[in-house]
Design a protein around this motif. Structure first.
Motif, PDB file in Angstrom:
ATOM      1  N   ALA A  56      21.114  20.351   2.518  1.00 23.32           N
ATOM      2  CA  ALA A  56      20.391  20.215   1.246  1.00 23.32           C
ATOM      3  C   ALA A  56      19.731  18.843   1.104  1.00 23.32           C
ATOM      4  N   GLY A  57      19.882  17.991   2.107  1.00 25.76           N
ATOM      5  CA  GLY A  57      19.240  16.680   2.056  1.00 25.76           C
ATOM      6  C   GLY A  57      19.940  15.679   1.151  1.00 25.76           C
ATOM      7  N   ILE A  58      21.201  15.971   0.807  1.00 28.20           N
ATOM      8  CA  ILE A  58      21.959  15.041  -0.042  1.00 28.20           C
ATOM      9  C   ILE A  58      22.571  13.945   0.829  1.00 28.20           C
ATOM     10  N   LEU A  69      12.178  23.999   4.111  1.00 24.96           N
ATOM     11  CA  LEU A  69      10.868  24.362   3.567  1.00 24.96           C
ATOM     12  C   LEU A  69       9.738  23.682   4.345  1.00 24.96           C
ATOM     13  N   GLY A  70       9.886  23.726   5.650  1.00 22.20           N
ATOM     14  CA  GLY A  70       8.832  23.224   6.529  1.00 22.20           C
ATOM     15  C   GLY A  70       8.797  21.725   6.727  1.00 22.20           C
ATOM     16  N   ARG A  71       9.737  20.998   6.112  1.00 21.93           N
ATOM     17  CA  ARG A  71       9.732  19.549   6.254  1.00 21.93           C
ATOM     18  C   ARG A  71      10.969  19.050   6.989  1.00 21.93           C
ATOM     19  N   SER A  75      12.171  12.661   7.858  1.00 21.61           N
ATOM     20  CA  SER A  75      10.952  11.929   7.509  1.00 21.61           C
ATOM     21  C   SER A  75      10.507  12.171   6.065  1.00 21.61           C
ATOM     22  N   VAL A  76      11.433  12.671   5.236  1.00 21.07           N
ATOM     23  CA  VAL A  76      11.120  12.850   3.813  1.00 21.07           C
ATOM     24  C   VAL A  76      11.665  11.646   3.041  1.00 21.07           C
ATOM     25  N   ASP A  80      10.316  11.882  -2.409  1.00 21.52           N
ATOM     26  CA  ASP A  80       9.900  13.262  -2.135  1.00 21.52           C
ATOM     27  C   ASP A  80      11.098  14.206  -2.149  1.00 21.52           C
ATOM     28  N   MET A  81      12.246  13.688  -1.675  1.00 19.94           N
ATOM     29  CA  MET A  81      13.464  14.504  -1.691  1.00 19.94           C
ATOM     30  C   MET A  81      13.852  14.813  -3.140  1.00 19.94           C
ATOM     31  N   ALA A  82      13.743  13.817  -4.005  1.00 18.78           N
ATOM     32  CA  ALA A  82      14.074  14.023  -5.427  1.00 18.78           C
ATOM     33  C   ALA A  82      13.130  15.055  -6.039  1.00 18.78           C
TER      34      ALA A  82
END
Ligand SMILES: Nc1ncnc2c1ncn2[C@@H]1O[C@H](COP(=O)(O)OP(=O)(O)O)[C@@H](O)[C@H]1O
Ligand SMILES: [Mg+2]
Length: 225
Positions: A56-58, A69-71, A75-76, A80-82
């Motif tokens: 989940a990118g946490i 979702l393609g990213r 590199s986010v 952008d993550m928020a």
């Protein structure tokens, strides 16, 4: 065109404590397609929550990559993550995590308020979600005036009002009794089937994992074949 929304490749995660390195995830690869309901099961301490946080990118993996979702999440930017978290993905925790001094309604619309959306633009869709989850009569209550099951339904409403592509859930029934847990599982199935939202749910309950369309088992930091 691929409808893959999440892909993890050889994800590893180590923790260092007192100069002792513990490798919790030893190379996990998995994917989730649009609209799927996937359960991750495993014993307590097997690394389920760790994995979910990375997906989940946490949190960030020690090695490997996560594409959401393609990213590629490596590199986010934090910003952008928020923004992704406000608009495209949602997270539901084991213990409600509601803001105690806000009413149920204020908790539910919080991600929309933080995203600076106008109430007239979301009022109807929010009340539709609250009807869908059967909590419309409880919206003026504070979290402490709600039962555990109601609190968890408020958390589900908050996760849904942003119309995410995927909801990550960490033991969403973990703090509920059997009956309330079953109710939440039935709602999750309904959310997945009727609203076409992909769900990635961590659970240690075999009974609850049976609601998913696919089950991934984690054992010793790896996916059990
Ligand atoms: N921040 C951390 N620092 C050090 N060790 C951690 C941390 N988070 C989790 N762990 C360890 O990683 C292992 C897996 O934890 P977790 O992912 O929470 O398991 P599960 O959700 O399957 O119960 C456990 O042994 C836990 O102690
Ligand atoms: Mg956990």
């Amino acid at each position: 065109m691929s409808n893959r929304i999440l892909q993890a490749e050889n994800v590893k995660k180590s923790y260092v404590a007192d100069s002792l390195v513990t490798e919790v995830l030893k190379g996990v690869s998995l994917s989730v397609d649009e609209g799927e309901f996937v359960a991750i099961v495993g014993e307590s301490g097997s690394g389920k929550s760790t994995l979910l946080y990375l997906l989940a990118g946490i949190d960030k993996p020690t090695e490997g990559s996560v594409t959401l979702l393609g990213r590629n999440l490596a590199s986010v930017s934090d910003e952008d993550m928020a923004a992704m978290r406000r608009r495209e993905i949602s997270f539901v925790y084991q213990f409600d995590n509601l803001v105690p001094h806000l009413t149920a309604y204020e908790n539910i619309v919080l991600p929309l308020v933080l995203d600076k959306r106008k109430e007239k633009d979301y009022r109807d869709s929010v009340s539709e979600v609250c009807d869908f989850l059967g909590i419309s009569a409880r919206l003026n209550n504070l979290p402490k005036q709600l039962s555990g099951g109601e609190q968890q339904r408020v958390a589900l409403a908050r996760a849904l009002v942003t119309s995410p592509k995927i909801i990550f859930l960490d033991e969403p029934t973990g703090s509920l009794d059997k009956e309330r847990g079953t109710q939440v599982m039935e709602l999750l199935k309904k959310i997945n089937e009727e609203r076409k939202v992909a769900l990635l749910m961590v659970t240690h309950s075999a009974a609850h994992s049976a609601y998913a369309s696919r089950i991934i088992t984690i054992e010793d930091g790896l996916i059990k074949k």
